[in-house]
Motif scaffolding. Structure first.
Motif, PDB file in Angstrom:
ATOM      1  N   LYS A   1       0.835  -1.193   0.000  1.00 35.32           N
ATOM      2  CA  LYS A   1       0.000   0.000   0.000  1.00 35.32           C
ATOM      3  C   LYS A   1       0.874   1.249   0.000  1.00 35.32           C
ATOM      4  O   LYS A   1       2.014   1.223   0.462  1.00 35.32           O
ATOM      5  CB  LYS A   1      -0.934  -0.008   1.205  1.00 35.32           C
ATOM      6  N   ALA A   2       0.331   2.335  -0.537  1.00 37.24           N
ATOM      7  CA  ALA A   2       1.075   3.588  -0.633  1.00 37.24           C
ATOM      8  C   ALA A   2       0.287   4.716   0.008  1.00 37.24           C
ATOM      9  O   ALA A   2      -0.909   4.873  -0.259  1.00 37.24           O
ATOM     10  CB  ALA A   2       1.369   3.916  -2.094  1.00 37.24           C
ATOM     11  N   ILE A   3       0.966   5.479   0.849  1.00 38.73           N
ATOM     12  CA  ILE A   3       0.396   6.678   1.454  1.00 38.73           C
ATOM     13  C   ILE A   3       1.224   7.845   0.945  1.00 38.73           C
ATOM     14  O   ILE A   3       2.386   8.002   1.313  1.00 38.73           O
ATOM     15  CB  ILE A   3       0.424   6.615   2.990  1.00 38.73           C
ATOM     16  N   CYS A   4       0.651   8.646   0.053  1.00 36.78           N
ATOM     17  CA  CYS A   4       1.380   9.735  -0.589  1.00 36.78           C
ATOM     18  C   CYS A   4       1.104  11.050   0.118  1.00 36.78           C
ATOM     19  O   CYS A   4      -0.062  11.440   0.279  1.00 36.78           O
ATOM     20  CB  CYS A   4       0.976   9.848  -2.055  1.00 36.78           C
ATOM     21  N   VAL A   5       2.156  11.711   0.540  1.00 40.71           N
ATOM     22  CA  VAL A   5       2.051  13.060   1.087  1.00 40.71           C
ATOM     23  C   VAL A   5       2.526  13.985  -0.026  1.00 40.71           C
ATOM     24  O   VAL A   5       3.722  14.045  -0.330  1.00 40.71           O
ATOM     25  CB  VAL A   5       2.899  13.227   2.360  1.00 40.71           C
ATOM     26  N   ASP A   6       1.582  14.682  -0.641  1.00 40.95           N
ATOM     27  CA  ASP A   6       1.851  15.368  -1.903  1.00 40.95           C
ATOM     28  C   ASP A   6       1.297  16.787  -1.880  1.00 40.95           C
ATOM     29  O   ASP A   6       0.091  16.989  -1.700  1.00 40.95           O
ATOM     30  CB  ASP A   6       1.215  14.563  -3.041  1.00 40.95           C
ATOM     31  N   LEU A   7       2.157  17.771  -2.075  1.00 43.59           N
ATOM     32  CA  LEU A   7       1.750  19.174  -2.110  1.00 43.59           C
ATOM     33  C   LEU A   7       1.234  19.607  -3.470  1.00 43.59           C
ATOM     34  O   LEU A   7       0.687  20.702  -3.603  1.00 43.59           O
ATOM     35  CB  LEU A   7       2.935  20.070  -1.722  1.00 43.59           C
ATOM     36  N   THR A   8       1.407  18.781  -4.484  1.00 47.90           N
ATOM     37  CA  THR A   8       1.122  19.195  -5.858  1.00 47.90           C
ATOM     38  C   THR A   8      -0.242  18.750  -6.374  1.00 47.90           C
ATOM     39  O   THR A   8      -0.693  19.241  -7.412  1.00 47.90           O
ATOM     40  CB  THR A   8       2.181  18.624  -6.808  1.00 47.90           C
ATOM     41  N   ASN A   9      -0.879  17.790  -5.704  1.00 46.32           N
ATOM     42  CA  ASN A   9      -2.138  17.180  -6.149  1.00 46.32           C
ATOM     43  C   ASN A   9      -1.974  16.340  -7.422  1.00 46.32           C
ATOM     44  O   ASN A   9      -2.967  15.903  -8.007  1.00 46.32           O
ATOM     45  CB  ASN A   9      -3.224  18.240  -6.387  1.00 46.32           C
ATOM     46  N   GLU A  10      -0.752  16.095  -7.863  1.00 48.72           N
ATOM     47  CA  GLU A  10      -0.535  15.290  -9.068  1.00 48.72           C
ATOM     48  C   GLU A  10      -0.907  13.830  -8.859  1.00 48.72           C
ATOM     49  O   GLU A  10      -1.441  13.185  -9.760  1.00 48.72           O
ATOM     50  CB  GLU A  10       0.925  15.378  -9.502  1.00 48.72           C
ATOM     51  N   TYR A  11      -0.610  13.298  -7.694  1.00 51.73           N
ATOM     52  CA  TYR A  11      -0.862  11.876  -7.451  1.00 51.73           C
ATOM     53  C   TYR A  11      -2.353  11.579  -7.492  1.00 51.73           C
ATOM     54  O   TYR A  11      -2.773  10.543  -8.009  1.00 51.73           O
ATOM     55  CB  TYR A  11      -0.238  11.439  -6.129  1.00 51.73           C
ATOM     56  N   SER A  12      -3.156  12.475  -6.928  1.00 48.54           N
ATOM     57  CA  SER A  12      -4.610  12.276  -6.960  1.00 48.54           C
ATOM     58  C   SER A  12      -5.131  12.289  -8.387  1.00 48.54           C
ATOM     59  O   SER A  12      -6.099  11.595  -8.710  1.00 48.54           O
ATOM     60  CB  SER A  12      -5.302  13.380  -6.147  1.00 48.54           C
ATOM     61  N   THR A  13      -4.488  13.070  -9.244  1.00 45.68           N
ATOM     62  CA  THR A  13      -4.927  13.186 -10.637  1.00 45.68           C
ATOM     63  C   THR A  13      -4.409  12.037 -11.499  1.00 45.68           C
ATOM     64  O   THR A  13      -5.176  11.355 -12.183  1.00 45.68           O
ATOM     65  CB  THR A  13      -4.448  14.523 -11.228  1.00 45.68           C
ATOM     66  N   LYS A  14      -3.099  11.806 -11.455  1.00 48.08           N
ATOM     67  CA  LYS A  14      -2.486  10.813 -12.331  1.00 48.08           C
ATOM     68  C   LYS A  14      -2.749   9.378 -11.898  1.00 48.08           C
ATOM     69  O   LYS A  14      -2.703   8.460 -12.717  1.00 48.08           O
ATOM     70  CB  LYS A  14      -0.972  11.051 -12.410  1.00 48.08           C
TER      71      LYS A  14
END
Length: 451
Positions: A163-176
């Motif tokens: 499983k992956a927990i992404c801490v992302d300031l760009t919102n790219e992971y939610s989109t891509k």
């Protein structure tokens, strides 16, 4: 059989067990990253070009003769069955012919993370579990494909059951990576956490530690991550953007019912997520396999080095996140760290990254740091790497030595990889989206381009 046109040089003096020098007799096709082959005993051994220089020697009657000398690092002998290089001892004979390895084109495969430039030799991740539990870093300047590579690695993790927990300031992971996310459920979680955080702005308590909303927010995040980590939960990805939450802490003793309040920084919210992930992994017990990977996108903001921290709270938070990574390995927790500069990221985590993807970088501090991992020869070439190229080395690499590779193009990777590893279907009961929270203004992305 090697042809006359493939001959590029002859083995020169100073060649050692690991390093090949050869005098160039034909320059066509030679460049950093290309592969050359030379025979050692009965084995055809491959080397990768890392450098070249011009030389001059005095011949009869004080006349001089100029020539080019190439330098290459040993890779090994190609194993057709296992599709990787195996280690070879010893060195080639003086003046042995050196041939350029070339192929018409590389055909992407689901296992290859890239290939050697100009060849059809694939390079793969030897073990996703080692990639996670022994931590991985992707380092390089703005806009050269770090995020694209990170997302590819995340998809490989999820396909393996990690499983992956992404801490992302760009919102790219939610989109891509939207194909792996239950949008309705994520919107509900986001709205709930926002409400909990915002409510703390006016929550003043006689005990400073109990004021604000940090405690309640951390409890809620811990519950969400524990639910996500439950083996019965089929979800593989969850994304947190620290800028989406306004979480408050009380900074002073109350006076007349009022107190000084401050909002938590991205580094402090990252610490909450990291600590909650460690606690959830610990509750599942010790394991020698990877369970979950914390992805720190724009790590210089999430886990900054002490001298790059904006506030004292960031220093403490960064240390807390680092402790979670250090303690998490035996519980199947590791991290994937993506950053532009090594100098701005906590070395407590960076020094624990046993796999490195080093992309183009110009600062001497970064190259000096990476030289400890990939060697001075490869480190010196980092400033001239092309887009989508990286020096790959570490425990998770299919090669034992540092290598320069051409990374996959995302569209071709998705075409091949998702055909064999399709994203899981979102349960029908959770598919309908709920009322979304007000749209956020996204922060400036690290990359100029989507990847």
């Amino acid at each position: 059989m090697k042809t006359k046109n493939a001959l590029v040089g002859l083995v020169a003096p100073d060649t050692s067990v690991e390093r090949l020098f050869f005098e160039v007799v034909r320059e066509e096709g030679l460049e950093e990253g290309r592969l050359v082959e030379v025979q050692i005993g009965k084995r055809v051994v491959t080397y990768q070009l890392v450098n070249g220089l011009t030389k001059e020697e005095v011949i009869q009657h004080k006349n001089t003769h100029g020539f080019a000398r190439a330098q290459a690092q040993k890779i090994g002998e190609w194993d057709v069955v296992s599709k990787k290089f195996s280690f070879v001892k010893w060195l080639p004979a003086p003046n042995a012919p050196v041939f350029l390895r070339s192929a018409t084109g590389f055909q992407p495969t689901s296992s290859a993370v890239g290939h050697f430039p100009g060849t059809d030799y694939p390079v793969s991740v030897k073990s996703v579990h080692d990639l996670v539990t022994h931590n991985t870093a992707i380092l390089g300047i703005l806009g050269i494909g770090k995020s694209m590579l990170a997302m590819e690695l995340v998809e490989r993790m999820m396909a393996t059951g990690v499983k992956a927990i992404c801490v992302d300031l760009t919102n790219e992971y939610s989109t891509k990576l939207a194909a792996y996310i239950d949008v309705g459920k994520e919107s509900a979680v986001l709205a709930e956490l926002r409400a909990i955080g915002a409510a703390g702005k006016t929550k003043v308590h006689q005990n400073v530690e109990e004021g604000g909303s940090r405690t309640e927010f951390a409890t809620a995040v811990g519950a969400k991550i524990a639910e996500f980590m439950d083996p019965a939960n089929l979800s593989r990805l969850i994304v947190f953007n620290p800028t989406s939450y306004e979480v408050w802490r009380q900074d002073s003793k109350p006076f007349s019912g009022k107190a000084s309040m401050a909002s938590l920084s991205p580094a402090e919210i990252t610490h909450i997520v990291s600590q909650a992930t460690l606690e959830a992994a610990t509750a599942l017990g010790i394991t020698d396999k990877a369970r979950v990977c914390l992805v720190y996108e724009e790590a210089h903001s999430l886990v900054p080095e002490w001298n790059s921290a904006v506030a004292d709270g960031d220093k403490s938070a960064s240390n807390g996140s680092a402790r979670a990574i250090l303690q998490g390995r035996k519980y199947g927790l590791g991290c994937l760290l993506i950053a532009q500069r090594t100098a701005n990221v906590t070395k407590t985590i960076l020094n624990q990254c046993n796999t490195i993807f080093a992309m183009r970088t110009f600062d001497d501090t970064g190259k000096d740091f990476l030289a400890n991992y990939i060697g001075a020869d490869y480190a010196s070439s980092l400033s001239s790497l092309a887009e989508r190229q990286a020096v790959f080395f570490g425990k998770a690499s299919s090669c034992e030595n540092p290598i320069l590779i051409r990374l996959n193009d995302r569209d071709k990777f998705l075409e091949v990889f998702r055909a064999e590893n399709p994203p899981p279907a979102i349960p029908a009961a959770n598919a309908a989206p709920v009322a979304a929270a007000p749209a956020e203004t996204t922060v400036s992305a690290e990359e100029d381009i989507p990847f």
